[in-house]
Enzyme design. Structure first.
Site, PDB file in Angstrom:
ATOM      1  CG  ASP A  21      -1.603   1.287   1.501  1.00 58.73           C
ATOM      2  OD1 ASP A  21      -1.828   2.030   0.523  1.00 58.73           O
ATOM      3  OD2 ASP A  21      -1.921   1.574   2.672  1.00 58.73           O
ATOM      4  CG  ASP A  29      -1.210   1.317  -4.003  1.00 58.35           C
ATOM      5  OD1 ASP A  29      -0.049   1.194  -4.440  1.00 58.35           O
ATOM      6  OD2 ASP A  29      -1.480   1.877  -2.921  1.00 58.35           O
ATOM      7  CG  ASP A  98      -7.385 -13.475 -12.476  1.00 58.80           C
ATOM      8  OD1 ASP A  98      -7.929 -14.395 -13.092  1.00 58.80           O
ATOM      9  OD2 ASP A  98      -6.869 -13.608 -11.353  1.00 58.80           O
ATOM     10  CG  ASP A 200     -11.817 -16.961 -12.128  1.00 60.07           C
ATOM     11  OD1 ASP A 200     -11.211 -17.426 -11.148  1.00 60.07           O
ATOM     12  OD2 ASP A 200     -13.038 -16.726 -12.116  1.00 60.07           O
ATOM     13  CD  GLU A 259      -9.676 -21.225 -10.874  1.00 63.03           C
ATOM     14  OE1 GLU A 259      -9.582 -21.266  -9.638  1.00 63.03           O
ATOM     15  OE2 GLU A 259     -10.488 -20.486 -11.457  1.00 63.03           O
ATOM     16  CG  HIS A 331      -6.220 -15.954  -5.516  1.00 61.85           C
ATOM     17  ND1 HIS A 331      -5.715 -16.662  -6.586  1.00 61.85           N
ATOM     18  CD2 HIS A 331      -7.535 -15.781  -5.773  1.00 61.85           C
ATOM     19  CE1 HIS A 331      -6.679 -16.904  -7.448  1.00 61.85           C
ATOM     20  NE2 HIS A 331      -7.796 -16.385  -6.974  1.00 61.85           N
ATOM     21  CG  ASP A 332      -9.182 -19.030  -5.105  1.00 59.80           C
ATOM     22  OD1 ASP A 332      -9.647 -18.107  -4.423  1.00 59.80           O
ATOM     23  OD2 ASP A 332      -9.444 -19.183  -6.316  1.00 59.80           O
TER      24      ASP A 332
END
Length: 556
Positions: A21, A29, A98, A200, A259, A331-332
């Site tokens: 950040d 960001d 993505d 995705d 994915e 991230h999952d």
């Protein structure tokens, strides 16, 4: 196999909300990513995949896109993205975005127009159906729990389909107008200079028809069935994926990674063969081996032998058909070091062991942010601190199944996606150097012990070891063998041993002792050289004594 520009690279996934950040608002960001490009270059990264940073209400952390052409102001501006692409190119680095096109946000202009007139033109951009006997059109359960159907506000019996969150309505890929809009958007980003996409939830594009009344056998007491059943029942997804490849990816020589879960052996050439829909796809076999359709409370623990056998099976099925993308986390998923290393064995040495096993397989390695310093799962103190919608659903399911609040919290702690989404640990400064404000998700308290700054000063750190692995992959002496050479298991029946050859211009043997106890291994031939190790290898004659969690790479 035809050689492509991306095969000799190392890739890195950034979850922008948690990376760095620069505004002090507690949210990472794009300028934070720009500021860390030299760090990534020093690590040995070439390709950067950035999780969604488009305009979104963040119902599912950006995987609910309200405008495919606009960067969300939380993350910056379109000009920031232009600068990121430009700065990456200066460093011979490539940006992946993505591609989330199974669904959009309910705040997207298309959906707003659709619900305003459920019989009108834009209704055909989505899947609208009438209910059956006062109930939803069918009995499918969403990936996030509850029905995949949500009643359209202001109607008596009209529903829309959402395989994920109710704020993520599924797009109707049967409508050629929808596909044209999507291809136009993909080409717009490729023309701007991105190198490609991570794609995705792609197998969900093709639905089974008619949707109304298409029920599957119930798999829980709620009378519903997982919507995953639809993936196996639907036929003809290749028409969509082949069209997207030919209209967008091929003309731009783009790199794409899909994915793809639970693919069949027959589908592998279709997905990543010479004329596959994608350049590569992720290897989820080990992670999926723990999955239970009943719920997280029923999930297995992935044992060392399971992990090894899953990796070996993928290598057998994929090679030489195409190029897999190897991962231990994203991230999952939970942090790989917690998922694949038994709790009682977790150590810096074990983390280096796991890194070696991933990076030396045949394929394109993806490192997830923080993996390179061995970031670990966070310990959830209370469900109120959880952001992840799937975790909240699974926690409620645990309570329904009779688990106590304490037991339910322990169960979801193993699998919560928040484990991978806690802020990147840059230093031992306040908030791990991630932000000067209040972080959007709690920082893991172990940041004082596990952080980039301290590991950059330590030649024996996990970070330093990852740098060595990345450099080895690009070393002219070994690159041809490590990137393109055959993958051949070595002593695959030996308990808690993960060992394999990489054979090409040279013969390399990767030995991994997947336990704390030392063991002696008879080598197949004389050792020319110890290439890299996370220990002090003990060689005597044609034998080697491997210490606990030793990973040693030998040239024979």
């Amino acid at each position: 196999m035809k050689k492509e520009w991306w095969q000799e690279k190392v890739a890195y996934q950034i979850y922008p909300k948690s990376f760095l950040d620069t505004k002090g608002n507690g949210i990472g960001d794009l300028r934070g990513i720009i500021g860390k490009l030299d760090y990534l270059k020093g690590l040995g990264i070439d390709i950067i995949w950035i999780s969604p940073c488009f305009l979104s209400p963040l119902a599912d952390q950006g995987y609910d896109i309200a405008d495919y052409y606009k960067i969300d102001p939380r993350f910056g501006t379109n000009e920031d993205m232009d600068e990121l692409i430009s700065e990456a190119k200066k460093r011979d680095m490539y940006i992946l975005l993505d591609l989330v096109v199974n669904h959009c946000s309910d705040e997207h202009e298309w959906f707003k127009k659709a619900v305003a007139d459920p019989k009108g033109h834009y209704a055909n951009y989505f899947h609208f159906e009438e209910g059956v006997d006062g109930h939803a059109p069918n009995n499918w359960r969403s990936y996030f729990g509850g029905s995949v159907w949500e009643k359209v506000e202001g109607t008596e019996n009209t529903y829309y389909l959402h395989l994920f969150h109710k704020k993520q309505p599924d797009l109707n890929w049967e409508n050629p107008e929808v596909r044209e809009e999507i291809y136009k958007m993909i080409n717009w980003w490729l023309d701007k200079g991105i190198a490609g996409f991570r794609i995705d939830a792609i197998l969900n594009l093709k639905k089974v028809f008619p949707l109304q009344g298409y029920n599957f056998p119930a798999d829980r007491e709620d009378g519903m069935a997982s919507c995953r059943n639809m993936i196996y029942a639907a036929k003809g997804i290749g028409e969509f994926l082949g069209e997207m490849r030919d209209r967008c990816f091929k003309p731009h020589h783009a790199f794409t990674v899909g994915e793809v879960f639970n693919e069949t052996e027959e589908q592998i050439p279709e997905f990543i063969g010479e004329n596959g829909y994608f350049s590569s796809m992720f290897d989820f076999r080990a992670h999926s081996s723990a999955h239970s359709e009943i719920g997280w409370f029923d999930a297995e623990t992935v044992s060392p032998n399971m992990y090894r056998d899953c990796c070996f099976l993928t290598q057998k099925l994929v090679n030489p058909v195409g190029f897999i993308s190897t991962i231990i986390e994203n991230h999952d998923e939970s942090r790989g070091v917690n998922f694949y290393i038994p709790k009682e064995d977790l150590s810096e040495k074990a983390k280096k062991f796991l890194a070696t096993m991933q990076m030396l397989q045949r394929g394109l390695p993806f490192i997830y942010q923080g993996q390179e310093i061995g970031m670990e799962n966070i310990v959830l103190e209370n469900i109120s601190t959880v952001d992840d919608i799937s975790t909240i659903d699974e926690y409620a399911l645990c309570l329904e199944e009779g688990f106590s609040e304490k037991e339910a919290l322990a169960i979801v702690n193993r699998f919560t996606r928040d484990n991978a989404r806690t802020p990147m640990q840059w230093s031992d400064d306040e908030n791990a150097g991630f932000t000067k404000g209040k972080p959007w998700l709690p920082v893991n308290p172990n940041y004082t012990r596990i952080n980039v700054e301290s590991q950059e000063r330590d030649e024996d750190s996990v970070l330093s070891y990852y740098k060595k692995l990345c450099a080895l992959r690009k070393n002219p002496e070994y690159k041809e063998t490590i990137v393109y050479g055959d993958f051949i298991p070595f002593m695959p029946e030996e308990d808690r041993l993960m060992a394999f050859y990489r054979k090409g211009e040279k013969t390399i043997l990767v030995l991994g002792n997947y336990r704390k106890e030392e063991r002696e291994i008879e080598l197949p031939s004389e050792v020319k050289k110890v290439i890299l190790s996370n220990a002090e290898p003990c060689l005597f004659g044609k034998k080697i004594r491997l210490s606990g969690y030793e990973a040693t790479i030998l040239e024979l």
